[in-house]
Design an enzyme around this catalytic site. Structure first.
Site, mmCIF file in Angstrom:
data_model
loop_
_atom_site.group_PDB
_atom_site.id
_atom_site.type_symbol
_atom_site.label_atom_id
_atom_site.label_comp_id
_atom_site.label_asym_id
_atom_site.label_seq_id
_atom_site.Cartn_x
_atom_site.Cartn_y
_atom_site.Cartn_z
ATOM 1 N N ASP A 1 -9.891 -3.941 -5.414
ATOM 2 C CA ASP A 1 -9.142 -2.907 -4.702
ATOM 3 C C ASP A 1 -9.247 -1.609 -5.492
ATOM 4 O O ASP A 1 -8.964 -1.596 -6.696
ATOM 5 C CB ASP A 1 -7.672 -3.341 -4.590
ATOM 6 N N SER B 1 0.828 -1.200 0.000
ATOM 7 C CA SER B 1 0.000 0.000 0.000
ATOM 8 C C SER B 1 0.869 1.260 0.000
ATOM 9 O O SER B 1 1.687 1.434 -0.904
ATOM 10 C CB SER B 1 -0.968 -0.051 1.187
ATOM 11 N N HIS C 1 -8.012 -5.086 -0.952
ATOM 12 C CA HIS C 1 -6.808 -4.391 -0.507
ATOM 13 C C HIS C 1 -6.370 -4.886 0.876
ATOM 14 O O HIS C 1 -7.173 -5.030 1.786
ATOM 15 C CB HIS C 1 -7.066 -2.881 -0.438
#
Length: 317
Positions: free
Chosen positions: A252, A157, A282
């Site tokens: 995501d 991320s 995610h």
């Protein structure tokens, strides 16, 4: 592809219980996410875990160094890891399980970096810390049995953003020779109207509102012309960057930008392995209890070993 039963159950719990960070301050978001974190009673054992402070450009940086068990015939590969959390939340403890698994699975030293968080420390603080830590690991690898010639940067991320930026800085500043980069569903640029944002803006754990808030904390100004060390896909030139493994999740909102960056790297001549994991959302790779995460990790570890394999030296070396 639909979610499997376990993933659907976990996602439902995340949607119901993860705090709405966009309604909070950074400090409140950190407190709320820590309060909801369950302590691991029996973490995966590794050979050794050491916490220490290393120098950074604006003070010391905390790192956690994981070493695998067993004797080695020589120095090990080393992974400099940057945790996710939107540049605002998470820490060394939140990603401890994943770092332990990577250490054992790859057979590498893993150095997890506790970079400065927004909004108290806005861009470029985290990026500067990421590069400083990468330089330090390259310079001191021998002290913990690692090989600086087999150094990999990695992150999930926002940590994927920092890994990409550290690789970019190392190239631009004639810094450490990074052998490869692992970018797991990375944050790449502040663009919220992509096809994956349109499809998964809500009800898939990470929301568009949360991502807009994270970027507001990290880069509150000049987002329309975000610099490359904040949005790496906007670099003028991506050539001569280290080979990359890019992993995206089908469900995501960040899927499009991760795949856009992978394509841009490939267009610049960088070797890229892109994998979109079907039916996943995610953050799934760092959820230790997920069967799908364990399956994908088992496939990832040998790819990482190959990415940082000791290069064959020619007589000219």
């Amino acid at each position: 592809m639909p979610l499997d039963e376990q993933a659907e159950t976990i996602l439902r719990g995340l949607n119901e219980n993860f705090p709405r960070v966009e309604t909070m301050t950074g400090a409140q978001a950190r407190a709320a996410t820590k309060a909801g974190r369950t302590a691991v009673a029996d973490p995966e054992p590794v050979g050794e875990v050491r916490d220490r402070e290393i120098p950074g450009g604006a003070g010391s940086i905390a790192v956690r160094i994981y070493s695998p068990a067993g004797n080695s015939a020589g120095p090990l590969p080393v992974v400099v890891f940057f945790h996710g959390g939107g540049f605002v939340i998470c820490d060394l403890d939140s990603h401890d399980g994943f770092c332990r698994a990577m250490c054992n699975g790859v057979g590498a030293v893993v150095v997890s970096v506790d970079y400065r968080l927004a909004p108290e420390s806005q861009w470029p603080a985290a990026a500067d810390d990421a590069y400083a830590a990468t330089c330090w690991v390259a310079q001191h690898a021998g002290e913990f049995g690692a090989d600086p010639d087999r150094l990999l940067v990695a992150g999930d991320s926002s940590g994927g953003n920092l890994a990409a930026v550290a690789a970019l800085m190392a190239r631009d500043r004639q810094g450490p020779a990074v052998a490869g980069q692992l970018l797991m569903y990375p944050v790449i640029e502040p663009a919220f109207d992509t096809e994956s944002y349109e499809e998964f803006a809500e009800d898939h754990f990470l929301t568009r509102a949360a991502m807009q808030w994270y970027w507001d904390q990290y880069l509150p100004t000049h987002r329309e012309a975000a610099p490359a060390y904040a949005a790496p896909v906007r670099a003028d030139d991506l050539a001569a960057l280290p080979p990359a493994i890019v992993i995206t999740a089908e469900r995501d909102p960040l899927r499009y930008e991760g795949e856009k960056y992978a394509a841009a790297l490939a267009d610049a001549g960088v070797p890229v392995q892109l994998a979109r994991v079907a039916g996943m959302f995610h953050g799934f790779l760092t959820i230790d209890a997920m069967t799908a995460a364990q399956t994908e990790r088992r496939a990832l570890w040998p790819r990482l070993r190959n990415l940082v394999a000791e290069r064959v030296r020619t007589p000219s070396d």
